[in-house]
Design a protein around this motif. Sequence first.
Motif, PDB file in Angstrom:
ATOM      1  N   CYS A  38     -36.257  23.835 -29.816  1.00 15.63           N
ATOM      2  CA  CYS A  38     -35.542  22.824 -31.094  1.00 15.63           C
ATOM      3  C   CYS A  38     -36.716  21.776 -31.292  1.00 15.63           C
ATOM      4  N   LEU A  39     -38.128  21.901 -30.674  1.00 17.47           N
ATOM      5  CA  LEU A  39     -38.716  20.998 -30.463  1.00 17.47           C
ATOM      6  C   LEU A  39     -40.063  20.402 -31.857  1.00 17.47           C
ATOM      7  N   ALA A  40     -39.652  21.242 -32.351  1.00 15.25           N
ATOM      8  CA  ALA A  40     -40.048  21.318 -33.715  1.00 15.25           C
ATOM      9  C   ALA A  40     -39.819  20.620 -34.817  1.00 15.25           C
ATOM     10  N   LEU A  41     -38.164  19.873 -34.349  1.00 13.08           N
ATOM     11  CA  LEU A  41     -37.416  19.137 -34.908  1.00 13.08           C
ATOM     12  C   LEU A  41     -38.160  17.497 -35.720  1.00 13.08           C
ATOM     13  N   PHE A  42     -38.319  17.005 -34.224  1.00 19.21           N
ATOM     14  CA  PHE A  42     -39.036  15.682 -33.794  1.00 19.21           C
ATOM     15  C   PHE A  42     -40.556  15.516 -34.952  1.00 19.21           C
ATOM     16  N   GLU A  43     -41.026  14.842 -35.141  1.00 21.92           N
ATOM     17  CA  GLU A  43     -42.122  13.593 -35.809  1.00 21.92           C
ATOM     18  C   GLU A  43     -42.832  13.689 -34.374  1.00 21.92           C
ATOM     19  N   GLY A  44     -42.011  13.140 -32.991  1.00 21.05           N
ATOM     20  CA  GLY A  44     -43.317  12.895 -31.706  1.00 21.05           C
ATOM     21  C   GLY A  44     -41.864  13.392 -30.777  1.00 21.05           C
ATOM     22  N   HIS A  45     -42.071  13.555 -29.598  1.00 24.05           N
ATOM     23  CA  HIS A  45     -40.919  13.328 -28.710  1.00 24.05           C
ATOM     24  C   HIS A  45     -41.520  13.742 -26.950  1.00 24.05           C
ATOM     25  N   ARG A  46     -41.320  13.638 -26.149  1.00 28.38           N
ATOM     26  CA  ARG A  46     -41.386  13.282 -24.165  1.00 28.38           C
ATOM     27  C   ARG A  46     -39.992  13.927 -24.307  1.00 28.38           C
ATOM     28  N   VAL A  47     -40.749  15.263 -23.218  1.00 26.39           N
ATOM     29  CA  VAL A  47     -39.453  16.174 -22.243  1.00 26.39           C
ATOM     30  C   VAL A  47     -39.795  15.406 -20.713  1.00 26.39           C
ATOM     31  N   THR A  48     -38.969  14.707 -20.204  1.00 21.57           N
ATOM     32  CA  THR A  48     -39.103  14.683 -18.659  1.00 21.57           C
ATOM     33  C   THR A  48     -38.001  15.258 -18.213  1.00 21.57           C
ATOM     34  N   GLN A  49     -38.461  15.541 -16.879  1.00 19.94           N
ATOM     35  CA  GLN A  49     -37.658  16.161 -15.720  1.00 19.94           C
ATOM     36  C   GLN A  49     -38.257  15.812 -14.053  1.00 19.94           C
ATOM     37  N   ASP A  50     -36.478  15.352 -13.544  1.00 18.19           N
ATOM     38  CA  ASP A  50     -37.119  15.313 -12.442  1.00 18.19           C
ATOM     39  C   ASP A  50     -36.520  15.990 -11.149  1.00 18.19           C
ATOM     40  N   ALA A  51     -37.251  16.648 -10.209  1.00 14.37           N
ATOM     41  CA  ALA A  51     -37.495  17.685  -9.806  1.00 14.37           C
ATOM     42  C   ALA A  51     -36.485  18.871 -10.629  1.00 14.37           C
ATOM     43  N   VAL A  52     -35.389  19.471 -10.072  1.00 15.21           N
ATOM     44  CA  VAL A  52     -34.687  20.770 -10.596  1.00 15.21           C
ATOM     45  C   VAL A  52     -32.981  20.233 -11.099  1.00 15.21           C
ATOM     46  N   ALA A  53     -33.417  18.702 -11.806  1.00 16.66           N
ATOM     47  CA  ALA A  53     -32.665  18.357 -12.642  1.00 16.66           C
ATOM     48  C   ALA A  53     -32.694  19.036 -14.022  1.00 16.66           C
ATOM     49  N   TRP A  54     -32.000  19.053 -15.358  1.00 15.69           N
ATOM     50  CA  TRP A  54     -32.094  18.897 -16.351  1.00 15.69           C
ATOM     51  C   TRP A  54     -32.852  18.097 -17.105  1.00 15.69           C
ATOM     52  N   PRO A  55     -33.706  18.471 -18.184  1.00 18.25           N
ATOM     53  CA  PRO A  55     -34.747  17.827 -19.388  1.00 18.25           C
ATOM     54  C   PRO A  55     -34.653  16.826 -19.720  1.00 18.25           C
ATOM     55  N   VAL A  56     -35.048  16.098 -20.101  1.00 23.73           N
ATOM     56  CA  VAL A  56     -34.373  14.706 -21.308  1.00 23.73           C
ATOM     57  C   VAL A  56     -35.328  14.437 -22.530  1.00 23.73           C
ATOM     58  N   LEU A  57     -34.937  14.550 -23.403  1.00 21.29           N
ATOM     59  CA  LEU A  57     -35.644  14.708 -24.305  1.00 21.29           C
ATOM     60  C   LEU A  57     -35.791  12.594 -25.283  1.00 21.29           C
ATOM     61  N   GLY A  59     -37.000  10.739 -28.741  1.00 20.33           N
ATOM     62  CA  GLY A  59     -38.476  11.341 -29.283  1.00 20.33           C
ATOM     63  C   GLY A  59     -38.177  10.738 -30.871  1.00 20.33           C
ATOM     64  N   THR A  60     -38.401  11.110 -32.070  1.00 23.92           N
ATOM     65  CA  THR A  60     -37.947  10.477 -33.456  1.00 23.92           C
ATOM     66  C   THR A  60     -38.076  11.732 -34.563  1.00 23.92           C
ATOM     67  N   TYR A  61     -36.910  11.241 -34.940  1.00 24.59           N
ATOM     68  CA  TYR A  61     -36.402  12.072 -35.848  1.00 24.59           C
ATOM     69  C   TYR A  61     -36.391  11.547 -37.176  1.00 24.59           C
ATOM     70  N   GLY A  62     -36.108  11.866 -38.477  1.00 24.71           N
ATOM     71  CA  GLY A  62     -36.319  11.201 -39.443  1.00 24.71           C
ATOM     72  C   GLY A  62     -36.681   9.905 -39.354  1.00 24.71           C
ATOM     73  N   GLY A  63     -37.257   9.385 -38.504  1.00 28.66           N
ATOM     74  CA  GLY A  63     -37.636   7.915 -38.621  1.00 28.66           C
ATOM     75  C   GLY A  63     -36.762   6.779 -37.158  1.00 28.66           C
ATOM     76  N   TYR A  64     -36.154   7.313 -36.945  1.00 28.37           N
ATOM     77  CA  TYR A  64     -35.513   7.395 -36.166  1.00 28.37           C
ATOM     78  C   TYR A  64     -35.772   7.543 -34.601  1.00 28.37           C
ATOM     79  N   GLU A  65     -35.969   6.777 -34.013  1.00 26.41           N
ATOM     80  CA  GLU A  65     -35.876   6.479 -32.466  1.00 26.41           C
ATOM     81  C   GLU A  65     -34.464   7.399 -31.619  1.00 26.41           C
ATOM     82  N   VAL A  66     -34.604   8.301 -31.132  1.00 25.50           N
ATOM     83  CA  VAL A  66     -33.578   9.462 -30.450  1.00 25.50           C
ATOM     84  C   VAL A  66     -33.947  10.066 -29.152  1.00 25.50           C
ATOM     85  N   HIS A  67     -32.341  10.155 -28.154  1.00 22.46           N
ATOM     86  CA  HIS A  67     -32.777   9.925 -27.311  1.00 22.46           C
ATOM     87  C   HIS A  67     -31.293  11.035 -26.850  1.00 22.46           C
TER      88      HIS A  67
END
Length: 225
Positions: A38-57, A59-67
């Motif tokens: 689903c990364l192509a949905l975002f105008e910009g994004h940053r995915v972070t992942q701590d150790a073996v935890a699930w990643p968190v995204l 980014g920007t979607y439709g001009g909105y800041e999203v998490h």
Amino acid sequence: MQSAGIVLAVLFAVALVLMHRRDRHALRTERGKLFDACLALFEGHRVTQDAVAWPVLAGTYGGYEVHIAPLVDDVVFRKVPSLWLLVTVKRKLPIAGRVDMLARAQNTEFYSPADGLPVRIATPHEWPRQMTIKADRPAAELPFAALDPHVRAFFADPRAKEMLVTREGVRIVYQAHGADRSEYLVLRRAVFRDARLPAALVGSLLDQAVQVCAAVMKGGVHGQA
């Protein structure tokens, strides 16, 4: 003989460490693929992942800041764990307070702010019966007229869990995956095999949250059209 035993013990310990590292690397890699589709949905994004935890995204979607953050719920004993998706659209909204709509409440929703909200509001007749509405002020001061069609549409999906509307934006909670039932019942491990988020699902959830923001903005301070 004693030295040989020590060597074997050391080799065994090293093998265990290597196996542990291998398993952790494999788990991190597998979970890290959650957002790949689903990364192509975002105008910009940053995915972070701590150790073996699930990643968190973020980014920007439709001009909105999203998490977007996944969250494992394995609190309820004998219930197959869920992987919830917390989808937040950040936008300053002209709403007087905060209101939380929670489906099928079990008093184990540790991720929900509902318990900290002092006002219990009766569920409108047209909304799902198994819904708990909590807020920090009376219903007359909240934008229920603006929210009505969006609440009914979102909670028509049995996987929809929560919608939170505040001055800072909208957050919805949705069941993305259920754990492997057989593995959980036998080993009590929450294993989510091949957990991936389809672009269509993520786009739909973001669109719904954006539409709620737009409805509240259009409705004004008290959410009236």
